[in-house]
Design an enzyme around this catalytic site. Structure first.
Site, mmCIF file in Angstrom:
data_model
loop_
_atom_site.group_PDB
_atom_site.id
_atom_site.type_symbol
_atom_site.label_atom_id
_atom_site.label_comp_id
_atom_site.label_asym_id
_atom_site.label_seq_id
_atom_site.Cartn_x
_atom_site.Cartn_y
_atom_site.Cartn_z
ATOM 1 N N LYS A 38 -10.390 -0.725 10.492
ATOM 2 C CA LYS A 38 -10.491 -1.900 9.725
ATOM 3 C C LYS A 38 -10.886 -2.958 10.553
ATOM 4 C CE LYS A 38 -7.471 -0.020 6.150
ATOM 5 N NZ LYS A 38 -8.037 0.565 5.061
ATOM 6 N N GLN A 49 -4.554 -5.281 7.005
ATOM 7 C CA GLN A 49 -5.794 -5.961 6.553
ATOM 8 C C GLN A 49 -5.750 -7.253 7.010
ATOM 9 O OE1 GLN A 49 -8.135 -4.996 4.394
ATOM 10 N NE2 GLN A 49 -7.257 -3.160 3.874
ATOM 11 N N HIS A 77 0.885 -1.251 0.106
ATOM 12 C CA HIS A 77 -0.038 0.125 0.090
ATOM 13 C C HIS A 77 0.839 1.191 0.042
ATOM 14 C CE1 HIS A 77 -2.797 2.868 1.813
ATOM 15 N NE2 HIS A 77 -3.828 2.010 1.464
ATOM 16 N N CYS A 109 -4.953 2.718 -3.543
ATOM 17 C CA CYS A 109 -3.354 3.127 -3.104
ATOM 18 C C CYS A 109 -2.505 1.980 -3.138
ATOM 19 C CB CYS A 109 -3.591 3.439 -1.401
ATOM 20 S SG CYS A 109 -4.964 4.576 -1.254
ATOM 21 N N ASP A 157 2.765 -4.757 8.135
ATOM 22 C CA ASP A 157 1.913 -3.671 7.920
ATOM 23 C C ASP A 157 0.658 -4.863 8.167
ATOM 24 O OD1 ASP A 157 -0.316 -2.748 7.069
ATOM 25 O OD2 ASP A 157 0.574 -1.838 5.162
HETATM 26 N N1 PLP Z 1 -1.728 -0.783 4.605
HETATM 27 C C1 PLP Z 1 -2.774 -1.435 3.981
HETATM 28 C C2 PLP Z 1 -2.313 -2.659 3.519
HETATM 29 C C3 PLP Z 1 -3.952 -0.856 3.764
HETATM 30 O O1 PLP Z 1 -4.914 -1.526 3.249
HETATM 31 C C4 PLP Z 1 -4.330 0.310 4.457
HETATM 32 C C5 PLP Z 1 -5.402 1.066 4.108
HETATM 33 O O2 PLP Z 1 -6.366 0.766 3.370
HETATM 34 C C6 PLP Z 1 -3.280 1.308 4.922
HETATM 35 C C7 PLP Z 1 -1.804 0.519 5.184
HETATM 36 C C8 PLP Z 1 -3.366 2.573 5.609
HETATM 37 O O3 PLP Z 1 -4.498 2.416 6.853
HETATM 38 P P1 PLP Z 1 -4.676 3.674 7.349
HETATM 39 O O4 PLP Z 1 -5.256 4.603 6.147
HETATM 40 O O5 PLP Z 1 -5.852 3.274 8.336
HETATM 41 O O6 PLP Z 1 -3.538 4.338 8.069
#
Ligand code: PLP
Length: 438
Positions: free
Chosen positions: A258, A235, A155, A396, A232
């Site tokens: 999430k 998800q 992401h 993203c 990370d």
């Molecule tokens: N990493 C992954 C795999 C994501 O799907 C997301 C959000 O969609 C993020 C990071 C970023 O999360 P946040 O916008 O809640 O900081």
């Protein structure tokens, strides 16, 4: 095909046992009647609303999940009964707010099986957690010529902070390639763990593909090569049982919204030995023990990394969300979602001209696809007219889209409250897309 007709695979696909009346019965996998799905759905009153005159079908939980009543009630109770600032006041409300906030930290610690509560830092979300590690941990330690290793499915939140770090330090990004199914290319990964590699930042689950990466094995190999690992978990956390000690992750980041919790709250887990060596990411109230104009002494962990008034209600609501899913049981949620993913995968595979993007062996409930006839945004708009919420776009993850040669995909993502009826509605909606574009 009638709108919202149940999907039933053709005999050649389903191969039911003699006497079996439905696909679920045939393969013994759970269906909507296996668990108390109706009861779970009642916990989410938003699912009762209508959109454009049709019942809402919410298939966008990877963007943000809906919130159960337990979380909404807890937030209301906090604001109506307790609201005060934490770690400051000598009065009762402040003590109660501080207690609830710190109990929430204990709850997160237990949920992740972290060794100590000091290893749990409340942040705004995954994005802030990764930026914190890039700036507080990596920036003072990374030198020109060092390498930061990512994967092709990250992401933007797990790309851009490292690009900024590279600009600041003269380090370089390296990217582990993935195969056509959306899985890590293992040989390439091991080859990239060179003596220059200092840090691996990898997603446990891809938001755009659903791939579950073998992060435990990756961490073992990375550690053998002296590489620190950030996972990370944005998800992963709503779908998988996460044990940071078993994983041996150095850092683990996730977002509350999430995992059925509020927006604006998230968690950075870090091993204490690493956090102790790090300077703060931001300065302000609460992260100090003593300030003069000449010098500031920083507070102890975890407060050193929580400058300013935190999202108190958010942390409390997040703890309630974690209690909520623990109450149902992550194993049951995973079984239900896996069965639904299989059902959805087979149903979408029968739609002519539809290409699934992300077909890894090990996946969670994400169905990303493109259609020959219609652009992803058109698919999203037409489905919305039928009350069906999906995400359309690059998710993203622009480099990942490029890897698959598409500008965007349509993505249906599953959560514990989704049902086969939702998948049937999606399939019917996609037939409507085809009809309109023919
Ligand atoms: N990493 C992954 C795999 C994501 O799907 C997301 C959000 O969609 C993020 C990071 C970023 O999360 P946040 O916008 O809640 O900081």
């Amino acid at each position: 095909m009638n709108l919202r007709q149940p999907f039933s695979p053709s005999p050649s696909q389903a191969k039911p046992k003699a006497g079996a009346s439905s696909y679920a019965e045939a393969d013994g996998r759970p269906d909507d009647s296996t668990f108390d799905l109706a009861g779970w759905r009642q916990d989410f009153p938003i699912l009762n609303r209508q959109v454009h005159g049709s019942p809402l079908i919410y298939l966008d939980s990877a963007a943000t999940s809906q919130k159960p009543l337990a979380v909404v009630d807890r937030l209301q109770q906090y604001y109506l009964q307790t609201n005060a600032n934490v770690h400051r006041g000598a009065h009762t409300l402040s003590e109660e707010a501080t207690f609830a906030y710190e109990v929430a930290r204990d709850r997160v610690q237990a949920f992740l099986n972290a060794r100590q509560r000091e290893e749990i830092i409340f942040v705004r979300g995954t994005t802030e957690a990764i930026n914190l590690v890039a700036q507080s941990y990596a920036r003072p330690r990374i030198k020109p010529g060092d390498e930061i290793l990512l994967t092709a499915m990250e992401h933007h939140s797990n790309i851009v902070p490292w690009q900024i770090l590279c600009q600041q330090t003269g380090a370089q990004l390296r990217v582990v390639p993935i195969n056509d199914a959306g899985e890590i290319e293992w040989q390439a990964f091991t080859a990239l763990l060179t003596p220059h590699c200092r840090l691996l930042a990898v997603t446990q689950v891809s938001n755009a593909l659903g791939t579950v990466n073998p992060v435990a094995e990756m961490i073992t190999l990375a550690h053998d090569a002296g590489v620190v690992v950030l996972v990370d978990g944005a998800q992963a956390i709503p779908h998988l049982q996460v044990d940071v000690q078993a994983l041996d992750a150095d850092f683990y980041a996730f977002s509350g919204h999430k995992v059925y919790g509020p927006t604006g709250i998230g968690v950075l887990y870090g091993k204490r030995a690493l956090l102790e060596e790090m300077d703060p990411y931001q300065g302000g109230g609460d992260m100090i023990s003593r300030v003069s104009f000449e010098k500031t002494d920083y507070n102890v962990l975890p407060y050193r990394f929580e400058a300013g008034t935190p999202h108190i209600a958010g942390a409390i609501g997040l703890a309630t969300a974690l209690d909520y899913i623990a109450g149902i049981g992550l194993n049951r949620i995973a079984l239900h979602e896996r069965a639904l993913l299989d059902y959805g995968t087979q149903a979408l595979a029968m739609i002519e001209g539809l290409r699934l993007i992300g077909t890894a062996q090990n996946k969670v409930g994400i169905l990303s696809f493109v259609m020959a006839e219609a652009h992803a945004h058109d698919i999203g708009t037409i489905l919305d007219q039928q009350g069906i919420a999906i995400r359309a776009g690059h998710h993203c993850a622009m480099p990942l889209m490029e890897r698959f040669g598409v500008a965007a995909t349509a993505r249906a993502s599953l959560a514990l409250y989704n049902s086969r009826t939702d998948i049937d509605a999606l399939v019917a909606g996609l037939h409507e897309v085809q009809r309109l574009f023919h």
